[in-house]
Design a protein around this motif. Structure first.
Motif: not given
Length: 464
Positions: A282-302
């Motif tokens: 939910s909201a955690a995925e919302m933030v993850a997608a926002s940061l990944q799409d805008q290259k605002a952070a590096i996403l790790y995990g599964e």
């Protein structure tokens, strides 16, 4: 959030189990209430209606036609649900895990009934109200320990000195810590967030400020096992990242919109590493997608859970609530999240904190040479590093460091063997399943008295 039909949330390893059942009382047969719910659904619902809404006569019948995230709450259930997002519940106030001898207490919440009764971390609960809980799951024990405020529960406790005692504990309303933080080895700030509570972004912002004051040079934000919560908190959290301008794209019943982040006065650096797993929703995925799409952070995990549906709450005439899916969201690039999840740029099979910490440290030692990693090593493993030249017999104290990834340095000794080899011995056995980084700094001297030209490091994974 990770939500199943009528079962909304179960936090792992903590004494918080919120089971919300569909109330089939008089409200379910009230024709006016049923009519009101139908009108709200017709106007706002986004999703497939599995059945004929017009012919439905009861609330349970209506809810069964909707998606798994839409449900009906009595006043009491709504109160419990909002408490669950804010990590508040009524119980004895302990964080627990399963143990061969019962249920192991990991943490006692200050001011809780357990604290007043003298329970401490390390104690093991063996019975609840005379019933043995050996072999029971955390969830099963949670249902026994939670209950109405000011009611009591009797437990048998096995203490670390092998004493046993009987305790009568009063249940109280308590709130679990949502955001925890600390400095990892290398001045790397670590912040974990368990839920998107109303004050979640503020708590992260405070932790970020404090870690910067303590000298943190890079950061890891952990959203693993975070089932979501308030969308406004997601907007605020994304606003802590300088490149994140868009929070999400939203498709509602009658409109679509671009929702911007709520910009904050302090920012994470762009090399911040964000951790997610299959229970990030939910909201955690919302933030993850926002940061990944805008290259605002590096996403790790599964890959995350895959709940890209947004719910709204509608208060009904009798004070009860309808929780209804009112939109589908995606990241700024429009890639579907619902039932698919967000796939990290760097996928890991073990806890992503290991890889994220290792990569953050690599950034600090760009002029060092990376050696081949070691996998499935034993807990009693010693390490040998070979050199192309003879070494001085004395090894400076700070020349060799063994780092427990996701934590701090662990003690080890280093001795020169055969003139050109360094034997590194951990002072205590390594932990099963843990990963480490071995650093050899160029302060190590050759037999001629000169320092090495280049340091070296390698990654170590201990067998489970």
């Amino acid at each position: 959030m990770q939500i199943l039909k009528k079962v909304l949330w179960s936090l792992l390893f903590i004494i918080s189990l919120f089971v919300l059942s569909l109330d089939q009382s008089s409200a379910a047969t009230n024709e006016q209430l049923v009519k009101e719910i139908k009108e709200i659904i017709t106007e706002n619902y986004v999703g497939t209606i599995d059945g004929n809404l017009n012919t439905a006569k009861t609330i349970p019948e209506i809810i069964d036609m909707l998606d798994p995230y839409s449900t009906y709450f009595t006043k009491e259930e709504y109160y419990e649900y909002t408490n669950s997002i804010n990590l508040s519940t009524t119980g004895i106030g302990v964080v627990i895990e399963e143990h061969d001898d019962g249920i192991h207490i990991l943490q006692v919440i200050d001011g809780s009934g357990a604290s007043s009764a003298g329970l401490v971390a390390g104690d093991i609960i063996t019975t609840v109200n005379g019933q043995s809980i050996i072999g029971s799951s955390v969830q099963e024990v949670s249902t026994l320990l939670t209950g109405k405020e000011n009611t009591q529960v009797k437990v048998t406790v096995l203490h670390e000195d092998d004493r046993t005692s009987e305790k009568t504990i009063t249940r109280k309303l308590f709130t679990l810590p949502n955001v925890e933080s600390g400095l990892l080895f290398g001045d790397i700030g670590y912040i974990s967030m368990s839920s998107f509570s109303e004050d979640g972004a503020k708590l992260v912002k405070n932790a970020l400020t404090q870690l910067k004051q303590r000298g943190a040079s890079s950061f890891i934000l952990d959203l693993q096992n975070n089932g979501g919560g308030y969308v406004t908190t997601a907007d605020e959290l994304s606003g802590l990242f300088p490149k994140a301008k868009i929070a999400y794209l939203l498709e509602e019943a009658h409109a679509s919109k671009v929702v911007k982040t709520v910009q904050q006065s302090i920012k994470f650096p762009v090399n911040t590493r964000v951790l997610v797993n299959r229970y990030s929703a939910s909201a955690a995925e919302m933030v993850a997608a926002s940061l990944q799409d805008q290259k605002a952070a590096i996403l790790y995990g599964e890959t995350t859970y895959g709940k890209g549906a947004m719910q709204g709450f509608f208060e009904l005439q009798d004070g009860s609530y309808l929780k209804l899916t009112v939109g589908k969201f995606t990241g700024p690039n429009g890639k579907t999240i619902h039932e698919k999840g967000v796939t990290p740029s760097i996928q890991t099979k073990s806890d992503p904190i290991y890889k994220a910490h290792y990569d953050a440290l690599k950034e600090q030692y760009t002029n060092y040479q990376e050696q081949k990693s070691l996998k499935n090593v034993s807990t009693t493993k010693n390490f040998t590093v070979n050199f192309s030249q003879k070494l001085a017999t004395t090894v400076p104290k700070e020349s060799v460091q063994l780092v427990s990834l996701g934590g701090d340095e662990v003690a080890c000794t280093a001795t020169v063997q055969k003139g050109d080899s360094l034997l590194i011995t951990p002072t205590t056995p390594l932990e099963k399943g843990q990963e480490y980084m071995l650093l050899v700094h160029p302060t190590l001297q050759t037999a001629k008295g000169t320092k090495l030209k280049q340091g070296t490091y390698l990654h170590i994974a201990v067998a489970k």
